[in-house]
Design a protein around this motif. Structure first.
Motif, PDB file in Angstrom:
ATOM      1  N   ILE A  32       0.826  -1.207   0.000  1.00  0.00           N
ATOM      2  CA  ILE A  32       0.000   0.000   0.000  1.00  0.00           C
ATOM      3  C   ILE A  32       0.860   1.258   0.000  1.00  0.00           C
ATOM      4  O   ILE A  32       0.548   2.248  -0.685  1.00  0.00           O
ATOM      5  CB  ILE A  32      -0.949  -0.016   1.216  1.00  0.00           C
ATOM      6  N   ALA A  33       1.957   1.237   0.763  1.00  0.00           N
ATOM      7  CA  ALA A  33       2.858   2.393   0.771  1.00  0.00           C
ATOM      8  C   ALA A  33       3.433   2.637  -0.624  1.00  0.00           C
ATOM      9  O   ALA A  33       3.508   3.783  -1.091  1.00  0.00           O
ATOM     10  CB  ALA A  33       3.975   2.166   1.785  1.00  0.00           C
ATOM     11  N   LEU A  34       3.819   1.558  -1.302  1.00  0.00           N
ATOM     12  CA  LEU A  34       4.383   1.682  -2.645  1.00  0.00           C
ATOM     13  C   LEU A  34       3.322   2.149  -3.634  1.00  0.00           C
ATOM     14  O   LEU A  34       3.575   3.052  -4.449  1.00  0.00           O
ATOM     15  CB  LEU A  34       4.957   0.331  -3.075  1.00  0.00           C
ATOM     16  N   PHE A  35       2.148   1.552  -3.561  1.00  0.00           N
ATOM     17  CA  PHE A  35       1.085   1.907  -4.500  1.00  0.00           C
ATOM     18  C   PHE A  35       0.613   3.343  -4.295  1.00  0.00           C
ATOM     19  O   PHE A  35       0.503   4.109  -5.265  1.00  0.00           O
ATOM     20  CB  PHE A  35      -0.087   0.942  -4.331  1.00  0.00           C
ATOM     21  N   CYS A  36       0.342   3.710  -3.057  1.00  0.00           N
ATOM     22  CA  CYS A  36      -0.197   5.048  -2.786  1.00  0.00           C
ATOM     23  C   CYS A  36       0.850   6.134  -2.994  1.00  0.00           C
ATOM     24  O   CYS A  36       0.575   7.161  -3.630  1.00  0.00           O
ATOM     25  CB  CYS A  36      -0.756   5.095  -1.361  1.00  0.00           C
ATOM     26  N   GLY A  37       2.055   5.916  -2.479  1.00  0.00           N
ATOM     27  CA  GLY A  37       3.097   6.931  -2.610  1.00  0.00           C
ATOM     28  C   GLY A  37       3.510   7.162  -4.053  1.00  0.00           C
ATOM     29  O   GLY A  37       3.518   8.303  -4.541  1.00  0.00           O
ATOM     30  N   CYS A  38       3.839   6.083  -4.747  1.00  0.00           N
ATOM     31  CA  CYS A  38       4.276   6.212  -6.145  1.00  0.00           C
ATOM     32  C   CYS A  38       3.114   6.618  -7.052  1.00  0.00           C
ATOM     33  O   CYS A  38       3.291   7.404  -7.983  1.00  0.00           O
ATOM     34  CB  CYS A  38       4.888   4.906  -6.619  1.00  0.00           C
ATOM     35  N   GLY A  39       1.917   6.074  -6.784  1.00  0.00           N
ATOM     36  CA  GLY A  39       0.760   6.434  -7.597  1.00  0.00           C
ATOM     37  C   GLY A  39       0.412   7.902  -7.484  1.00  0.00           C
ATOM     38  O   GLY A  39       0.088   8.557  -8.488  1.00  0.00           O
ATOM     39  N   HIS A  40       0.481   8.438  -6.277  1.00  0.00           N
ATOM     40  CA  HIS A  40       0.176   9.852  -6.063  1.00  0.00           C
ATOM     41  C   HIS A  40       1.141  10.746  -6.836  1.00  0.00           C
ATOM     42  O   HIS A  40       0.732  11.677  -7.542  1.00  0.00           O
ATOM     43  CB  HIS A  40       0.233  10.160  -4.568  1.00  0.00           C
ATOM     44  N   GLN A  41       2.438  10.448  -6.722  1.00  0.00           N
ATOM     45  CA  GLN A  41       3.435  11.271  -7.405  1.00  0.00           C
ATOM     46  C   GLN A  41       3.375  11.077  -8.914  1.00  0.00           C
ATOM     47  O   GLN A  41       3.579  12.034  -9.684  1.00  0.00           O
ATOM     48  CB  GLN A  41       4.833  10.922  -6.887  1.00  0.00           C
ATOM     49  N   ALA A  42       3.073   9.856  -9.363  1.00  0.00           N
ATOM     50  CA  ALA A  42       2.970   9.609 -10.806  1.00  0.00           C
ATOM     51  C   ALA A  42       1.828  10.404 -11.426  1.00  0.00           C
ATOM     52  O   ALA A  42       1.953  10.926 -12.545  1.00  0.00           O
ATOM     53  CB  ALA A  42       2.772   8.110 -11.056  1.00  0.00           C
ATOM     54  N   LEU A  43       0.712  10.512 -10.728  1.00  0.00           N
ATOM     55  CA  LEU A  43      -0.411  11.304 -11.232  1.00  0.00           C
ATOM     56  C   LEU A  43      -0.031  12.780 -11.343  1.00  0.00           C
ATOM     57  O   LEU A  43      -0.408  13.457 -12.307  1.00  0.00           O
ATOM     58  CB  LEU A  43      -1.621  11.137 -10.308  1.00  0.00           C
ATOM     59  N   THR A  44       0.714  13.280 -10.358  1.00  0.00           N
ATOM     60  CA  THR A  44       1.163  14.677 -10.405  1.00  0.00           C
ATOM     61  C   THR A  44       2.082  14.914 -11.600  1.00  0.00           C
ATOM     62  O   THR A  44       1.948  15.923 -12.322  1.00  0.00           O
ATOM     63  CB  THR A  44       1.892  15.034  -9.104  1.00  0.00           C
ATOM     64  N   GLU A  45       3.029  13.988 -11.831  1.00  0.00           N
ATOM     65  CA  GLU A  45       3.951  14.134 -12.959  1.00  0.00           C
ATOM     66  C   GLU A  45       3.223  13.995 -14.295  1.00  0.00           C
ATOM     67  O   GLU A  45       3.580  14.664 -15.275  1.00  0.00           O
ATOM     68  CB  GLU A  45       5.057  13.078 -12.855  1.00  0.00           C
ATOM     69  N   THR A  46       2.198  13.144 -14.344  1.00  0.00           N
ATOM     70  CA  THR A  46       1.421  12.999 -15.580  1.00  0.00           C
ATOM     71  C   THR A  46       0.729  14.303 -15.948  1.00  0.00           C
ATOM     72  O   THR A  46       0.697  14.704 -17.117  1.00  0.00           O
ATOM     73  CB  THR A  46       0.376  11.881 -15.408  1.00  0.00           C
ATOM     74  N   GLU A  47       0.170  14.977 -14.953  1.00  0.00           N
ATOM     75  CA  GLU A  47      -0.479  16.265 -15.201  1.00  0.00           C
ATOM     76  C   GLU A  47       0.517  17.283 -15.753  1.00  0.00           C
ATOM     77  O   GLU A  47       0.190  18.056 -16.662  1.00  0.00           O
ATOM     78  CB  GLU A  47      -1.110  16.786 -13.906  1.00  0.00           C
ATOM     79  N   ARG A  48       1.742  17.261 -15.248  1.00  0.00           N
ATOM     80  CA  ARG A  48       2.758  18.189 -15.752  1.00  0.00           C
ATOM     81  C   ARG A  48       3.128  17.881 -17.197  1.00  0.00           C
ATOM     82  O   ARG A  48       3.303  18.804 -18.015  1.00  0.00           O
ATOM     83  CB  ARG A  48       4.007  18.106 -14.867  1.00  0.00           C
ATOM     84  N   LEU A  49       3.252  16.606 -17.536  1.00  0.00           N
ATOM     85  CA  LEU A  49       3.581  16.233 -18.909  1.00  0.00           C
ATOM     86  C   LEU A  49       2.477  16.644 -19.871  1.00  0.00           C
ATOM     87  O   LEU A  49       2.748  17.169 -20.962  1.00  0.00           O
ATOM     88  CB  LEU A  49       3.819  14.722 -18.991  1.00  0.00           C
ATOM     89  N   ILE A  50       1.235  16.408 -19.479  1.00  0.00           N
ATOM     90  CA  ILE A  50       0.104  16.799 -20.331  1.00  0.00           C
ATOM     91  C   ILE A  50       0.081  18.304 -20.518  1.00  0.00           C
ATOM     92  O   ILE A  50      -0.117  18.822 -21.637  1.00  0.00           O
ATOM     93  CB  ILE A  50      -1.217  16.305 -19.721  1.00  0.00           C
ATOM     94  N   GLU A  51       0.285  19.029 -19.436  1.00  0.00           N
ATOM     95  CA  GLU A  51       0.256  20.495 -19.504  1.00  0.00           C
ATOM     96  C   GLU A  51       1.375  21.041 -20.376  1.00  0.00           C
ATOM     97  O   GLU A  51       1.191  22.029 -21.094  1.00  0.00           O
ATOM     98  CB  GLU A  51       0.366  21.052 -18.082  1.00  0.00           C
ATOM     99  N   THR A  52       2.545  20.409 -20.327  1.00  0.00           N
ATOM    100  CA  THR A  52       3.711  20.939 -21.032  1.00  0.00           C
ATOM    101  C   THR A  52       3.724  20.574 -22.515  1.00  0.00           C
ATOM    102  O   THR A  52       4.052  21.406 -23.370  1.00  0.00           O
ATOM    103  CB  THR A  52       5.002  20.426 -20.369  1.00  0.00           C
ATOM    104  N   TYR A  53       3.345  19.336 -22.847  1.00  0.00           N
ATOM    105  CA  TYR A  53       3.567  18.836 -24.203  1.00  0.00           C
ATOM    106  C   TYR A  53       2.290  18.584 -25.018  1.00  0.00           C
ATOM    107  O   TYR A  53       2.376  18.490 -26.248  1.00  0.00           O
ATOM    108  CB  TYR A  53       4.367  17.524 -24.153  1.00  0.00           C
ATOM    109  N   PHE A  54       1.144  18.478 -24.384  1.00  0.00           N
ATOM    110  CA  PHE A  54      -0.040  18.047 -25.124  1.00  0.00           C
ATOM    111  C   PHE A  54      -1.202  19.042 -25.108  1.00  0.00           C
ATOM    112  O   PHE A  54      -2.166  18.846 -25.844  1.00  0.00           O
ATOM    113  CB  PHE A  54      -0.542  16.703 -24.578  1.00  0.00           C
ATOM    114  N   ALA A  55      -1.146  20.045 -24.292  1.00  0.00           N
ATOM    115  CA  ALA A  55      -2.263  20.991 -24.221  1.00  0.00           C
ATOM    116  C   ALA A  55      -1.734  22.402 -24.041  1.00  0.00           C
ATOM    117  O   ALA A  55      -0.916  22.662 -23.152  1.00  0.00           O
ATOM    118  CB  ALA A  55      -3.199  20.625 -23.069  1.00  0.00           C
TER     119      ALA A  55
END
Length: 248
Positions: A32-55
């Motif tokens: 759960i620590a791995l899933f929640c911690g990494c999942g939370h940060q991965a979602l944040t980084e995904t939003e940055r990638l979308i904002e920078t390169y796709f929209a």
């Protein structure tokens, strides 16, 4: 004599440890620590990638931003729930294991105890089925980033022919990340290749892989809990059949 008594006491205590529940608890906490911690940060980084390169327009990805925020709140809730539930299952394993009853000479099983064990079996089984779906869904972003990475690898191989690499694109709109009217909505050619060389891309990719692994570890923990709680219930039922189960 004192050392012998201390040794026997330690052996009785170690014999009363519910090892299956303990291993499952450690797996559940780490997963759960791995899933929640990494999942939370991965979602944040995904939003940055979308904002920078796709929209280019914020209105194009505002819905995605809200969805990511909701998923992050769900992650907070999952971490709290599983922490408490794993503690409950570990406590149930401690107080229903036959080794503990032998240690304290209490071969007594109440109706409430059997009812609690059967309830935990059902709840844990349902959670395992639900988490199996979560485990499958957590593979989707890994698959998405793998496709992006293979496209970038193809672009690097064909870099000597610019006319052909411009036709190789990754369209975020096809995956439902952006609406169809979003501009540009996709990255092509060297733009996509440069994206795949960034630290943000590799970080997000690795975080999704770690979150996927965490979901798998959590699923393994839940299956271990199902086995251990079923065994505990079988022991309580056996004691009840021997007439050692007074009503509470």
């Amino acid at each position: 004599m004192w050392l012998k008594g201390c040794y026997e006491c330690c052996m009785r205590c170690l014999g009363g440890v519910p090892y299956a529940s303990l291993v499952a608890t450690l797996l559940c906490f780490s997963g759960i620590a791995l899933f929640c911690g990494c999942g939370h940060q991965a979602l944040t980084e995904t939003e940055r990638l979308i904002e920078t390169y796709f929209a280019r327009n914020m209105q194009d990805y505002i819905t995605l931003a809200y969805v990511i925020q909701y998923f992050q709140y769900i992650i907070y809730s999952l971490a709290s729930f599983f922490f408490l539930y794993c503690i409950v299952l570990l406590a149930e394993g401690v107080y229903t294991t036959s080794a503990v009853r032998q240690t304290f000479r209490e071969f007594r099983s109440t109706v409430c105890g059997r009812c609690l064990s059967s309830s935990l079996i059902i709840i844990t089984y349902i959670l395992a089925v639900i988490w199996l779906l979560v485990f499958a869904l957590s593979a989707l972003p890994v698959y998405l980033f793998y496709n992006m990475y293979t496209t970038c690898h193809t672009i690097n191989v064909l870099s000597e022919t610019p006319s052909s690499i411009n036709q190789l694109c990754f369209d975020a709109r096809q995956y439902g990340l952006l609406p169809w009217n979003a501009m540009p909505g996709k990255a092509c050619g060297m733009t996509l290749a440069n994206l795949c060389r960034t630290r943000e891309f590799f970080l997000t990719y690795d975080l999704y892989i770690a979150a996927f692994a965490g979901a798998g570890i959590t699923l393994l923990a839940l299956l271990t809990y199902v086995v251990s709680t079923t065994y505990n219930f079988a022991v309580l039922r056996y004691l009840g059949r021997k007439g050692l189960a007074p009503r509470c």
